[in-house]
Write an enzyme that holds these catalytic residues in place. Structure first.
Site, PDB file in Angstrom:
ATOM      1  N   CYS A 261      -2.389   6.112 -14.717  1.00  0.00           N
ATOM      2  CA  CYS A 261      -3.539   6.963 -15.014  1.00  0.00           C
ATOM      3  C   CYS A 261      -3.146   8.161 -15.892  1.00  0.00           C
ATOM      4  O   CYS A 261      -2.738   7.974 -17.016  1.00  0.00           O
ATOM      5  CB  CYS A 261      -4.205   7.391 -13.712  1.00  0.00           C
ATOM      6  SG  CYS A 261      -5.824   8.098 -13.950  1.00  0.00           S
ATOM      7  N   HIS A 346      -5.516   1.896 -11.407  1.00  0.00           N
ATOM      8  CA  HIS A 346      -4.829   2.311 -10.181  1.00  0.00           C
ATOM      9  C   HIS A 346      -4.340   1.124  -9.360  1.00  0.00           C
ATOM     10  O   HIS A 346      -5.077   0.630  -8.521  1.00  0.00           O
ATOM     11  CB  HIS A 346      -5.753   3.178  -9.321  1.00  0.00           C
ATOM     12  CG  HIS A 346      -6.027   4.504  -9.938  1.00  0.00           C
ATOM     13  ND1 HIS A 346      -5.363   5.644  -9.577  1.00  0.00           N
ATOM     14  CD2 HIS A 346      -6.868   4.853 -10.934  1.00  0.00           C
ATOM     15  CE1 HIS A 346      -5.790   6.661 -10.314  1.00  0.00           C
ATOM     16  NE2 HIS A 346      -6.709   6.204 -11.147  1.00  0.00           N
ATOM     17  N   GLU A 348      -2.512   1.202  -6.960  1.00  0.00           N
ATOM     18  CA  GLU A 348      -2.425   1.614  -5.545  1.00  0.00           C
ATOM     19  C   GLU A 348      -3.790   1.529  -4.865  1.00  0.00           C
ATOM     20  O   GLU A 348      -3.885   1.747  -3.652  1.00  0.00           O
ATOM     21  CB  GLU A 348      -1.861   3.037  -5.440  1.00  0.00           C
ATOM     22  CG  GLU A 348      -2.843   4.183  -5.674  1.00  0.00           C
ATOM     23  CD  GLU A 348      -3.166   4.419  -7.141  1.00  0.00           C
ATOM     24  OE1 GLU A 348      -2.723   3.629  -8.000  1.00  0.00           O
ATOM     25  OE2 GLU A 348      -3.891   5.391  -7.435  1.00  0.00           O
TER      26      GLU A 348
END
Lengths: 371, 1073
Positions: A261, A346, A348
């Site tokens: 990001c 992302h 995650e």
């Protein structure tokens, strides 16, 4: 929910006024208004530091259904300046729920507005681009004054606000990660990290040292990490000139670097590329990104208003790794001749799909070993 | 990846007749898939035995076979058509099983046919119980522990191992009979011993009980490149224990946090990835309500009812994309047709709430058990969309057309608080009303939750609706805030009026004055993130209107037919869709309003605009106010649309086609009698009544037997043949359960031959595509009769009379469009029994077999064209060289306790067709298509009422000749033996063993023929019929049907069935006209 019956107003830079009801903390704010299309994960959104300096509109109309489970927070507090929903549930229902969203907003000093046509608002933002707006409970607001304030408003220096102040150290088992044996060291540059980035590293057997955003690159290199992770974060990347300088040093250190990001944008800027502000950004849990090597498409969680300009990347510096299937913007870069890989989305997740979490495994491979 | 090489001719298998659990959703999916294949330049060969479908149109496929769905027939078609590939996953379980059988037998390989999409191995892994369990174990995905047992000891041992309660499911019984939940060893022994006896193979599955867990579904897609996406997840309001088809379902899930949502999503994607599915797939989960534990319930590697729902709920066309994937495209190459900007490789984001409610058939089967279990019972469903859950629920409730438009149900008002709590334990279609009543009585959420296991979030939403009821009741003056909030929650004006003591019109006018009007929002797959082009709308009361009026064309609104129910099925969707296409061809902008997610009509690219809304006057008015259509068409949407006529006229909307007065004239007894008199057309004498007393008087005057029925109903709802005064009393009580706005008809019942016609009338001329004759004598509903085209046994003279009467009636009623007339031929005289100035159940079938596009013609006639100008001769069309026999198909095995004997009230859920140049072959194919597959053991049971006994002799003789052993009750056996037919007498059920029941449970019987006496309340016959159905034995209740079955068995060459491409019929006719 004492203030639920109090009127609230959302006034946009273009003069549009939405009337709804006050939720959360009763206070007046000016912020950049953005929208997020995730249907679940409002708490993760609220605690994602990348939303610092923004007020978030949820496009899904029913928010707060499953209450608040503090475990699911992605950082220590809620970050957005404001929260905009169509309907805030009065009945949180989930076996893990510990609190209502209303109470969470109050505690985190976040004001908001409910009962407005969030779809109409989203369409406005889509058509006119991200705008500044004010949330207020002052029924007697002076529109002209408000509009001139809105025009002047600009978010600055948010990375400093969200980054940790001091270096922190985590080992597997911390922050609800799996208690596995650690076999490597990762340095995390926190420019607004979500907890789950750290957790994904811990789960893979990393001892993690988290550095604040005013880190010194040489100090990181001297600590001899097996890899460096540069995290997500808020704001305009081009503003972060000092951090970019340090990142350039990290990139040239030969230590494998993975960035997500804001980290991805900063790395690109460190290599002479440019970033620009998108009309209304990508915020949600349904964005398709295509791996240009395998042709496989992953559904990803995203939250960014700025993007790396594809034309500004020198061919010999980096090659596109991922692109967005919808608008073809850059979603990932592989740097040539350096162990550096970065993604705009992302992996995650939290909130959102975990399809691309395997990129952490990719990072582990870059740092050596088979994990 | 580009399109696969070498695919040019694709065989698509449909799902066959509509039965409970396999309904219109497969017509929707199949039609979408065929269109998608044709878009890619494929030649499509379609096989489906169901003629009422749109997929069996020659516009949808190139070659259309309306043939029985059996392996032999498919092999024949493959030999004739030589397709290079087969798409098996569009036709439900029926289609998938056939595809598998063809693949596994090696037939596909030897004929060079490739299985497209999912491979045989994948299907085996997903469908085979053991294979699936093994695979789940391998990838660490949890399944419910289960074991197949053959004796009580093993059952007890396994239950001890996994712990009580356990679910018991006997193998090979239908409708879940013999199964149940055992909470302890005693219960286990009892249920298990009964289940072992009922099971044809003596096996019962013992399974860990997960009843009460949350039931969550994911609709997922995967392409050949391994890209996986979730289209939609759905949460069942009813926890595990109620079949998802019978549950109230909401999309997206409401009570799952991101952690649970993603956990199950990840699991679903892992499963389809491991299975290697290419295309759409449905994964069902049970999620423990207070932990992260979950269990994979099942995987359907094909399109399904849930995928249809997910498609409509999100706008993402699963079947279309699946078909493209089958051709080798990857998700990121397939454009998202809704946005026109994005691609199929994304996950829809919803910014609204979708609620689905099943349509259950207990209004038709009053005696059937209403309990909802893991066996699906719903015939159809409605879907609604709103910006909030309460509103979506309210909209869906009134879409059901079951005399309910809020959460008030009189049945529970009289109960005490304790009785209401007791009632919460009953799991049936009325549970939501009981919960509402419990909330009114201030039963705590916890109590309601503990009993029902329904999540508190849903209970609270019901409570919010109850609170609004109370607020409205208590409102001294109805202020703007309150009215606005009531409308936001989708309380209809009539309900608000009821609570506030005002009239509906007062509420209507009040809110118009206050500016509280519905706004329409778009379903765009992306929560407004991208501009979209697809005009698919829903209404809400808390937003800005988005509908843009850009078209210069004249607009016509077509009203759809709502949920599929017995008596109003998929045929009306066929008619609505064809009407839309015809109107569009004539240059009009078309608007369709419907609420059924299973249908083709609610696909977003059928009409120019789709409004997914309830079909009530108020909801339709919201659309009318905005769109101001130049006209509306009601004659294609069944009774649902017809009922809206008056309201539309009041709104100032012009009704196109037959006028409202003339529709009334056909239903109004006095007006209709006048017309018949003018035309000199006889009808069975009859009277109109309101009260039981009047009915008794009328019946005695006419003389029994008489036919009793309400007016303005479809499918003979509430229609009964009465032979005694007590019958009249009983039937009248049933009819008058609901307030009747129209009189009840009592007619003399004539047991003659029933004949039916559909005709197009342009005000002057008529076109009758063909005359159909029923195999069963009058008294059995036309929808449940075997229907033969062209009529075989009526004389030319009678035929002329029928044509003449049809013309006279159509003209006298000033019919513009379609008319359906039913006649009785009795003693060479023709009587009219029913006239419906609208489309009918037989329209699709007669269109297909004659090649005359009736709905298209009717739509053009409605717009002012003349039949002659459309290139067709008037009068009775030339007979087709093919015979077509429509066979009703029933779903009795799914409805425990339902009476299966046929009568004037319709009971069938679907139909199939047998087409051939020979009558006997057509009949055989029709029986075959409906699932009657004889013989296996060559043993049958025959028990008939006294008046049928002599007729039964001939039937018995013929079965004997075919090699059957006949068993009968003592009286029937005596008569048969007296007439020289060797018959084994068997004891009745209450006599000593062995009885008829024991015989059935030995699983050696192929067929039961049991003709019940009218008003037969004998437990015996009923029990025999039910047991036959539940153990999978064919059961006939009319000697006419038995006679037809015999004919088909006696006279056709079953080895060498012919197959007919009906697309060629149309071509032949087009050539001749």
């Amino acid at each position: 929910m004492g203030n639920l019956m109090m009127k609230a107003f959302l006034i946009l830079e273009d003069g549009t006024v939405f009337e709804g009801k006050s939720i959360g903390k009763v206070k007046e704010i000016i912020s950049e208004i953005v929208f997020n299309t995730s249907m679940t994960g409002y708490l993760e959104v609220l605690t994602d530091p990348s939303y610092a300096g923004q007020a978030v509109t949820m496009t899904y109309p029913l928010i707060g259904n499953y209450g608040v489970c503090y475990q699911d927070m992605e950082s220590k507090k809620g970050w957005p300046d404001g929260f905009i929903v169509r309907e805030l549930s009065r009945m949180p229902s989930n076996f893990r729920s510990e609190d209502t969203l209303q109470h969470f907003l109050e505690k985190n000093d976040i004001p908001g507005i409910s009962g407005i046509d969030t779809r109409a608002l989203t369409k406005l933002l889509r058509e006119k681009g991200t705008m500044n707006g004010m949330i207020t409970t002052n029924e007697a607001f002076n529109k002209e004054e408000v509009l001139s304030k809105l025009k002047e408003y600009k978010v600055t220096d948010v990375v400093k606000k969200v980054s940790c102040k001091d270096k922190g150290v985590y080992v597997p088992g911390d922050i609800q990660s799996e208690k596995v044996a650690a076999d490597r060291k990762i340095a995390v540059i926190d420019v607004g990290t979500k907890k789950n980035i750290i957790r994904c590293l811990l789960n893979r057997g990393c001892n993690v040292a988290v550095y604040p955003c005013d880190f010194n690159a040489q100090e990181v290199i001297d600590s001899k990490p097996d890899g460096i992770m540069i995290t997500n974060g808020p704001g305009d990347p081009a503003e972060c000139t000092e951090i970019i300088e340090q990142i350039r040093i990290l990139a040239d250190s030969g230590i494998p670097v993975f960035a997500i990001c804001l980290g991805h944008q900063l790395m690109a800027l460190a290599h002479g590329a440019k970033t620009y502000k998108m009309k209304y950004g990508h915020r949600g849990a349904n964005h398709p990104v295509k791996d240009l090597v395998t042709g496989k498409v992953y559904i990803s969680s995203q939250n960014h208003g700025y993007v790396v300009d594809a034309d500004s990347i020198e061919e010999e510096v980096a090659r596109p790794w991922f692109i967005n299937v919808n608008d073809k913007t850059v979603e990932g870069l592989e740097y040539i001749g350096k162990p550096v890989k970065t993604v705009q989305f992302h992996p995650e997740a939290n909130a959102g799909p975990k399809d691309s979490e395997l990129l952490f495994d990719e990072f582990m491979k870059m740092t050596g070993g088979n994990r | 990846m580009p399109k696969l090489e070498g695919i040019k001719r694709v065989l698509v298998i449909g799902s066959g007749p509509i039965v409970i659990g396999q309904a219109a959703e497969f017509d929707y999916a199949g039609t979408q898939a065929c269109r998608s294949l044709k878009e890619e330049g494929m030649e499509v060969i379609l096989v489906n035995s169901n003629p009422a479908t749109i997929m069996t149109d020659k516009e949808i496929a190139d070659k259309v076979y309306i043939e029985p769905l059996t392996v032999e027939v498919l092999q024949k078609i493959i030999e004739v058509e030589k397709p290079d590939s087969l798409l098996p996953n569009m036709g439900g379980q029926a289609g998938l099983n056939l595809g598998m059988e063809l693949a596994e037998s090696g037939f596909l390989d030897s004929h060079g046919v490739k299985l497209l999409g999912t491979t045989a191995e994948t299907i085996r892994n997903a469908e085979g119980r053991q294979e699936f369990k093994d695979m789940m174990e391998r990838i660490g995905e949890p399944c419910a522990a289960s074991e197949l047992v053959e004796n009580i000891e093993d059952g007890v041992a396994f239950a001890e191992k996994i712990g009580y309660p356990v679910v018991l499911r006997p193998a090979y019984t239908l409708g879940g009979s013999g199964g149940g939940i055992a909470h302890n060893q005693e219960e286990l022994k009892e249920i298990l011993s009964n289940g072992l006896r009922l099971s044809r193979v003596g096996q019962v599955l013992v399974e860990r009980c997960i009843a009460g867990w949350k039931e969550i579904e994911y609709e997922v897609m995967r392409d050949s490149n391994g890209t996986c996406i979730t289209v939609c997840n759905m949460e069942n309001l009813d926890p595990v224990g109620v079949h998802t088809g019978d549950s109230i379902v909401v999309a997206p899930s409401q009570t799952l946090s991101d952690k649970e949502y993603q956990m199950l999503r990840t699991s679903a994607l892992r499963i389809i990835d491991e299975l290697g599915i290419t295309g759409g797939c449905n994964v069902q989960f049970a999620l423990h309500p207070t932990s992260f534990e979950y269990i994979v319930i099942e995987v359907n590697p094909r399109v399904s009812r849930s995928s249809a729902l997910a498609s409509k709920a999100t706008g993402y066309p699963i079947a279309k994309v699946s078909a493209k994937i089958a051709l080798g495209y990857t998700l990121d190459e397939i454009p998202n047709a809704v946005t026109g900007k994005t691609y199929a490789s994304f996950e829809p984001a919803l910014d609204y709430v979708v609620v689905k409610i099943p349509r259950l058939p207990f209004d038709k089967f009053i005696k059937a058990k209403r309990t909802l279990t893991t066996q699906m019972k719903a015939t159809g469903e409605v879907m609604s969309i709103c910006t909030n859950f309460e509103g979506a629920l309210m909209k869906a409730l009134r879409s059901l057309e079951q005399h309910v438009d809020c959460l008030i149900n009189d049945d529970y008002e009289g109960l005490s608080k304790d009785e209401v709590i007791e009632q919460l334990h009953v799991v049936d279609d009325r549970r939501i009303f009981v919960i509402a009543e419990a909330i009114r009585r201030e039963v705590p959420y916890d109590t309601i939750h503990e009993i029902t296991m329904i999540d508190d979030w849903f209970i609270d939403k019901i409570a919010l609706l109850v609170e609004m009821e109370e607020k409205l009741k208590g409102a001294k003056a109805l202020d703007k805030e309150l009215l606005k909030e009531a409308k936001r929650l989708e309380f209809p004006d009539s309900v608000i009026a009821g609570f506030t003591g005002k009239t509906e019109k007062e509420i209507h006018d009040m809110r118009r004055e206050m500016g509280i009007v519905a706004a329409f929002k778009m379903v765009d797959t992306c929560a407004a993130e991208f501009a979209s082009e697809t005009p698919y709308y829903y209404s809400c009361f808390d937003g800005v209107n988005e509908v843009e009026d850009t078209s210069e064309k004249k607009k016509i609104m077509v009203l759809g037919s709502g949920p599929i129910r017995i008596g109003q099925g998929i045929e009306f969707d066929y008619c609505s869709v064809h009407s839309v296409w015809a109107l569009s061809q004539e240059g009009y902008e078309t608007i369709i309003v419907n609420n059924n997610p299973e249908t083709v009509s609610t696909d977003f690219d059928i009409a120019d605009k789709l409004y997914f809304e309830p079909l009530t006057p108020e909801d339709v008015e919201n659309i009318v106010r905005l769109e101001k259509p130049d006209g509306a068409v009601v004659q294609f949407g069944g009774q649902t649309a017809i009922k809206l006529t008056e309201a539309l006229l009041k709104m100032g909307v012009k009704i196109l086609g037959t006028s409202a007065e003339n529709v009334d004239a056909a239903e109004d007894r006095e007006l209709f009698d006048e017309i018949l008199e003018q035309c000199c057309i006889p009808r069975p004498s009859g009277k109109t009544v309101f009260t039981t007393e009047e009915a008794l008087e009328a019946a005695n005057e006419l003389g029994y037997p008489v036919l009793v029925r309400p007016s303005y109903v479809l499918g003979g709802q509430g229609m009964q043949i009465a032979v005694t005064d007590s019958d009249i009393r009983e039937f009248m009580a049933v009819i008058n359960r609901y307030h009747q706005e129209h009189p009840i008809l009592v007619d003399k019942y004539l047991m003659g031959k029933e004949v039916e016609v559909d005709a197009v009338c342009d005000g002057e001329d008529i076109l009758i595509p063909g005359i159909m004759e029923h195999v069963e004598r009058a008294g059995i509903h036309s929808g449940d009769s075997i229907s033969v085209y062209p009529a075989q046994s009526i004389s030319d003279k009678i035929q002329r009379v029928i044509v003449d009467y049809t013309r006279k009636l159509a003209r006298s009623l000033h019919v513009i469009g379609l008319i359906n007339i039913q006649f009785i031929v009795y003693n060479e005289e023709v009587f009219v029994i029913e006239v419906n100035p609208r489309s009918s159940r037989t329209v699709p079938y007669i269109s297909k077999v004659t090649g005359i596009p009736i709905v298209d013609l009717a739509s053009k006639v409605i717009l002012g064209a003349k039949i002659k100008d459309l290139g067709y001769e008037t009068g009775l069309a030339k007979k087709s060289e093919y015979l077509a026999i429509k066979m009703p198909v029933f779903s009795f095995e799914k409805l425990r306790g339902a009476e299966i004997s046929l009568g004037p009230e319709m009971k069938s859920t679907g139909e199939c067709l047998g087409i051939s140049k020979s009558f006997d072959e057509a009949l055989y194919k029709a029986f075959l298509g409906s699932g009657v597959d004889l013989p296996k053991h060559k043993k049958m049971i025959l028990t008939v009422k006294d008046s049928d006994k002599l007729e039964a002799v001939d039937i018995a003789k013929r079965f004997k000749k075919l090699g059957y052993d006949i068993f009968a009750t003592r009286n029937t056996a005596r008569v048969l033996n007296e007439h020289g037919v060797l018959t084994f007498p068997v004891n009745r059920i209450n006599e000593e063993s062995p009885t008829l029941m024991d015989l059935l449970l030995e699983h050696q019987i192929d067929l039961v023929i049991d003709t019940p006496t009218y008003g037969d309340k004998l437990k015996d016959g009923f029990l025999i019929r039910r047991t036959a159905i539940e153990t999978g034995v064919n059961c006939l209740t009319s000697l006419d049907t038995a006679d037809a079955l015999l004919k088909s068995l006696e006279n056709s060459d079953h080895e060498n069935l012919s197959v007919v491409d009906i697309a060629t019929i149309s071509k032949e006719r087009a050539g001749s006209c």
